[in-house]
Motif scaffolding. Structure first.
Motif, PDB file in Angstrom:
ATOM      1  N   PHE A 172      -5.919 -12.209   6.533  1.00 36.97           N
ATOM      2  CA  PHE A 172      -5.681 -10.763   6.587  1.00 36.97           C
ATOM      3  C   PHE A 172      -6.835 -10.124   7.367  1.00 36.97           C
ATOM      4  CE2 PHE A 172      -5.758  -6.549   4.325  1.00 36.97           C
ATOM      5  CZ  PHE A 172      -4.493  -6.127   4.703  1.00 36.97           C
ATOM      6  N   SER A 173      -6.607  -9.898   8.649  1.00 38.42           N
ATOM      7  CA  SER A 173      -7.673  -9.368   9.519  1.00 38.42           C
ATOM      8  C   SER A 173      -7.826  -7.867   9.341  1.00 38.42           C
ATOM      9  CB  SER A 173      -7.323  -9.659  10.976  1.00 38.42           C
ATOM     10  OG  SER A 173      -6.122  -8.972  11.302  1.00 38.42           O
ATOM     11  N   GLU A 174      -8.898  -7.343   9.901  1.00 41.44           N
ATOM     12  CA  GLU A 174      -9.113  -5.900   9.875  1.00 41.44           C
ATOM     13  C   GLU A 174      -7.959  -5.186  10.589  1.00 41.44           C
ATOM     14  OE1 GLU A 174     -12.958  -4.543  11.279  1.00 41.44           O
ATOM     15  OE2 GLU A 174     -12.160  -2.521  11.561  1.00 41.44           O
ATOM     16  N   ALA A 175      -7.471  -5.791  11.682  1.00 40.03           N
ATOM     17  CA  ALA A 175      -6.374  -5.173  12.432  1.00 40.03           C
ATOM     18  C   ALA A 175      -5.117  -5.067  11.565  1.00 40.03           C
ATOM     19  CB  ALA A 175      -6.088  -5.984  13.693  1.00 40.03           C
ATOM     20  N   LEU A 176      -4.837  -6.114  10.789  1.00 40.93           N
ATOM     21  CA  LEU A 176      -3.661  -6.074   9.901  1.00 40.93           C
ATOM     22  C   LEU A 176      -3.859  -5.017   8.822  1.00 40.93           C
ATOM     23  CD1 LEU A 176      -2.772  -9.870   9.482  1.00 40.93           C
ATOM     24  CD2 LEU A 176      -1.503  -8.137  10.773  1.00 40.93           C
ATOM     25  N   ALA A 177      -5.081  -4.936   8.279  1.00 39.72           N
ATOM     26  CA  ALA A 177      -5.375  -3.940   7.248  1.00 39.72           C
ATOM     27  C   ALA A 177      -5.140  -2.534   7.810  1.00 39.72           C
ATOM     28  CB  ALA A 177      -6.810  -4.087   6.756  1.00 39.72           C
ATOM     29  N   ARG A 178      -5.589  -2.318   9.028  1.00 42.05           N
ATOM     30  CA  ARG A 178      -5.430  -1.006   9.663  1.00 42.05           C
ATOM     31  C   ARG A 178      -3.950  -0.676   9.874  1.00 42.05           C
ATOM     32  NH1 ARG A 178      -9.605   1.686  11.404  1.00 42.05           N
ATOM     33  NH2 ARG A 178     -10.960  -0.133  11.260  1.00 42.05           N
ATOM     34  N   GLN A 179      -3.213  -1.685  10.334  1.00 42.06           N
ATOM     35  CA  GLN A 179      -1.774  -1.500  10.559  1.00 42.06           C
ATOM     36  C   GLN A 179      -1.071  -1.099   9.253  1.00 42.06           C
ATOM     37  OE1 GLN A 179      -0.035  -5.041  12.336  1.00 42.06           O
ATOM     38  NE2 GLN A 179       2.019  -4.428  11.639  1.00 42.06           N
ATOM     39  N   LEU A 180      -1.443  -1.778   8.151  1.00 41.50           N
ATOM     40  CA  LEU A 180      -0.815  -1.511   6.852  1.00 41.50           C
ATOM     41  C   LEU A 180      -1.153  -0.097   6.364  1.00 41.50           C
ATOM     42  CD1 LEU A 180       0.849  -2.749   4.551  1.00 41.50           C
ATOM     43  CD2 LEU A 180      -1.268  -3.684   3.612  1.00 41.50           C
ATOM     44  N   VAL A 181      -2.401   0.286   6.533  1.00 42.23           N
ATOM     45  CA  VAL A 181      -2.836   1.630   6.103  1.00 42.23           C
ATOM     46  C   VAL A 181      -2.114   2.703   6.925  1.00 42.23           C
ATOM     47  CG1 VAL A 181      -4.829   3.193   6.157  1.00 42.23           C
ATOM     48  CG2 VAL A 181      -5.056   0.923   5.143  1.00 42.23           C
ATOM     49  N   GLU A 182      -1.908   2.416   8.202  1.00 41.55           N
ATOM     50  CA  GLU A 182      -1.179   3.379   9.053  1.00 41.55           C
ATOM     51  C   GLU A 182       0.277   3.463   8.636  1.00 41.55           C
ATOM     52  OE1 GLU A 182      -2.093   2.306  13.123  1.00 41.55           O
ATOM     53  OE2 GLU A 182      -4.190   2.907  12.778  1.00 41.55           O
ATOM     54  N   GLU A 183       0.886   2.313   8.345  1.00 42.32           N
ATOM     55  CA  GLU A 183       2.286   2.322   7.901  1.00 42.32           C
ATOM     56  C   GLU A 183       2.440   3.108   6.607  1.00 42.32           C
ATOM     57  OE1 GLU A 183       3.965  -1.654   7.658  1.00 42.32           O
ATOM     58  OE2 GLU A 183       3.412  -1.981   9.766  1.00 42.32           O
ATOM     59  N   ALA A 184       1.425   3.015   5.733  1.00 46.21           N
ATOM     60  CA  ALA A 184       1.497   3.732   4.458  1.00 46.21           C
ATOM     61  C   ALA A 184       1.195   5.222   4.642  1.00 46.21           C
ATOM     62  CB  ALA A 184       0.519   3.128   3.459  1.00 46.21           C
ATOM     63  N   ALA A 185       0.783   5.602   5.854  1.00 43.07           N
ATOM     64  CA  ALA A 185       0.487   7.004   6.192  1.00 43.07           C
ATOM     65  C   ALA A 185      -0.584   7.608   5.291  1.00 43.07           C
ATOM     66  CB  ALA A 185       1.762   7.858   6.167  1.00 43.07           C
ATOM     67  N   LEU A 186      -1.648   6.852   5.044  1.00 43.01           N
ATOM     68  CA  LEU A 186      -2.785   7.430   4.333  1.00 43.01           C
ATOM     69  C   LEU A 186      -3.452   8.447   5.264  1.00 43.01           C
ATOM     70  CD1 LEU A 186      -2.325   5.387   2.145  1.00 43.01           C
ATOM     71  CD2 LEU A 186      -4.699   4.656   2.305  1.00 43.01           C
ATOM     72  N   PRO A 187      -3.990   9.538   4.730  1.00 44.53           N
ATOM     73  CA  PRO A 187      -4.610  10.542   5.592  1.00 44.53           C
ATOM     74  C   PRO A 187      -5.827   9.968   6.325  1.00 44.53           C
ATOM     75  CG  PRO A 187      -5.043  11.015   3.285  1.00 44.53           C
ATOM     76  CD  PRO A 187      -4.044   9.910   3.317  1.00 44.53           C
ATOM     77  N   VAL A 200       0.865  -1.184   0.000  1.00 44.74           N
ATOM     78  CA  VAL A 200       0.000   0.000   0.000  1.00 44.74           C
ATOM     79  C   VAL A 200       0.893   1.223   0.000  1.00 44.74           C
ATOM     80  CG1 VAL A 200      -1.702   1.330   1.323  1.00 44.74           C
ATOM     81  CG2 VAL A 200      -1.890  -1.159   1.226  1.00 44.74           C
ATOM     82  N   SER A 201       0.510   2.216  -0.790  1.00 41.11           N
ATOM     83  CA  SER A 201       1.273   3.458  -0.797  1.00 41.11           C
ATOM     84  C   SER A 201       0.339   4.650  -0.904  1.00 41.11           C
ATOM     85  CB  SER A 201       2.269   3.468  -1.971  1.00 41.11           C
ATOM     86  OG  SER A 201       2.937   4.713  -2.013  1.00 41.11           O
TER      87      SER A 201
END
Ligand code: GDP
Ligand code: MN
Length: 383
Positions: free
Chosen positions: A147-162, A117-118
């Motif tokens: 791929f849980s919701e928690a993992l999805a959230r972690q990935l989105v945070e790492e990608a620094a989406l607004p 994700v970027s």
């Protein structure tokens, strides 16, 4: 099997991923009709299985029917990196605030799925990947864990989406993983995944590669099979259920087993020839399959000789030889044929072939000698 964007979007929609309303068009008039139905403004998009359509002039915004006519006329027939555009996808245009990137693919080295994700998606993603790899957040996914919701959230945070895009992105990522996993894809990619001016997260492009090994449990995939992308030889082969890939050379190849067919291409190259095709007739080298294979090769005007390379296993040598003899009786062949028959009961098989041998139908004991002979015949023969 690679899908076109419009097919990829149909696949996405099945898993609840939001995409724009639109329609396919093969002509300028159909493009206008699709635009009228989608609502202006629209975006007119070339349907070819290659990236970078936007930069190549294959993606254009149109405010009204006149502009659709203009762009559709220009894009149909356009050559994008060797792919000629025969079909368009016309969809309601999106007001873009930001462009992101999201994908799932198989990381064979890690024996796991890889999510990426970027926040820097769009047409420059390759440059971002090369120059700032840290701008793409990556996560390996254990297929047994999922791929849980928690993992999805972690990935989105790492990608620094607004913050405003997070909920939408987390939701789409989970649906995209289902599309990849349950949908039996090897690759699903959304670039750009956009945040609209209205604050919605939405897929504006779709790249999907389905895993052909799973085709047996997806009869609905038949609708995606695109006969237009194939050349005449491949279309004929497909209609006969053969594993065939057209190549540029002069030596037609028939082999049983994909590995042997590949080795046969290599050996033909090694002795200075060029294979005209890859053709794997699989395990049952019976008369029907052999006749179909010969017919496909015969339809290729570039073929100057034919190399039949069969290793008898479960199908014994004499059955293969009888199949070849019967097939030759059914199809009239334009080129000389060299046969290499080995494996189970090869001796009996060669005995049968001896009864039909001539200067246009030769049997050779080894793969290398057969390849040399086939290449020599190709060089010396006219059709
Ligand atoms: P690709 O170049 O082959 O990847 O084609 P895309 O479908 O990704 O489109 C390329 C670019 O066109 C996108 O990154 C967007 O910037 C732009 N684009 C595509 N659809 C729309 C749309 O609905 N509205 C706007 N404003 N731009 C779009
Ligand atoms: Mn794209």
């Amino acid at each position: 099997m690679d899908l076109f964007e419009y097919q990829g979007k149909q696949y996405f929609a099945r898993f609840g991923i939001p995409v724009s309303a639109g329609g396919v068009a093969d002509t300028v008039d159909e493009a206008v009709a699709a635009a009228d139905a989608s609502g202006y403004p629209v975006v007119v998009k070339a349907q070819v299985q290659v990236g970078g359509r936007g930069k190549a002039g294959g993606v254009k915004l149109a405010a009204d029917a006149g502009e659709v006519r203009l762009h559709a006329g220009n894009i149909l027939g356009l050559d994008i990196k060797g792919h000629v555009v025969h079909r368009l996808w016309v969809e309601h245009a999106t007001d873009i605030a930001e462009e992101y990137y999201a994908s799932f693919t198989l990381d064979r080295g890690a024996k796991a799925h890889l999510a990426m994700v970027s926040a820097r998606g769009g047409v420059e993603i390759e440059t971002v990947a090369d120059e700032e790899p840290a701008a793409i957040a990556r996560m390996h996914i254990d297929p047994a864990v999922g791929f849980s919701e928690a993992l999805a959230r972690q990935l989105v945070e790492e990608a620094a989406l607004p913050a405003g895009a997070c909920e939408g992105a987390v939701d789409i990522l989970q649906k995209l993983y289902r599309c990849y996993d349950e949908g039996d894809a090897d690759l699903v990619e959304i670039n750009p995944l956009v945040l609209t001016k209205e604050g919605q997260v939405h897929a504006l492009d779709a790249k999907v590669t389905l895993d052909d090994n799973a085709a047996f449990r997806h009869p609905e995939w038949a609708q995606f099979r695109d006969i237009d992308e194939l050349d005449d030889r491949e279309r004929l082969a497909r209609s006969k259920g053969l594993q065939y890939v057209g190549l540029e050379g002069e030596v037609g190849i028939i082999a049983n087993g994909a590995g042997l067919a590949m080795s046969t291409c290599d050996v033909v190259n090694q002795v200075g020839g060029r294979p005209a095709n890859f053709l794997d007739i699989g395990g049952g080298a019976n008369a029907d399959v052999m006749a179909n294979a010969l017919e496909v090769i015969n339809s290729d005007p570039d073929v100057r000789s034919i190399f039949i390379n069969i290793f008898g296993g479960i199908t014994r040598g004499e059955e293969v030889a009888r199949g070849i003899v019967t097939a030759l009786g059914r199809v009239s062949i334009g080129s000389p044929i060299v046969i290499r028959l080995d494996g189970t009961n090869a001796g009996e098989g060669r005995e049968i072939l001896r009864t039909v041998e001539s200067d246009r139908l030769l049997s050779q004991p080894t793969m290398l000698e057969a390849a040399r002979k086939a290449v020599a015949l190709a060089e010396g023969s006219e059709r």
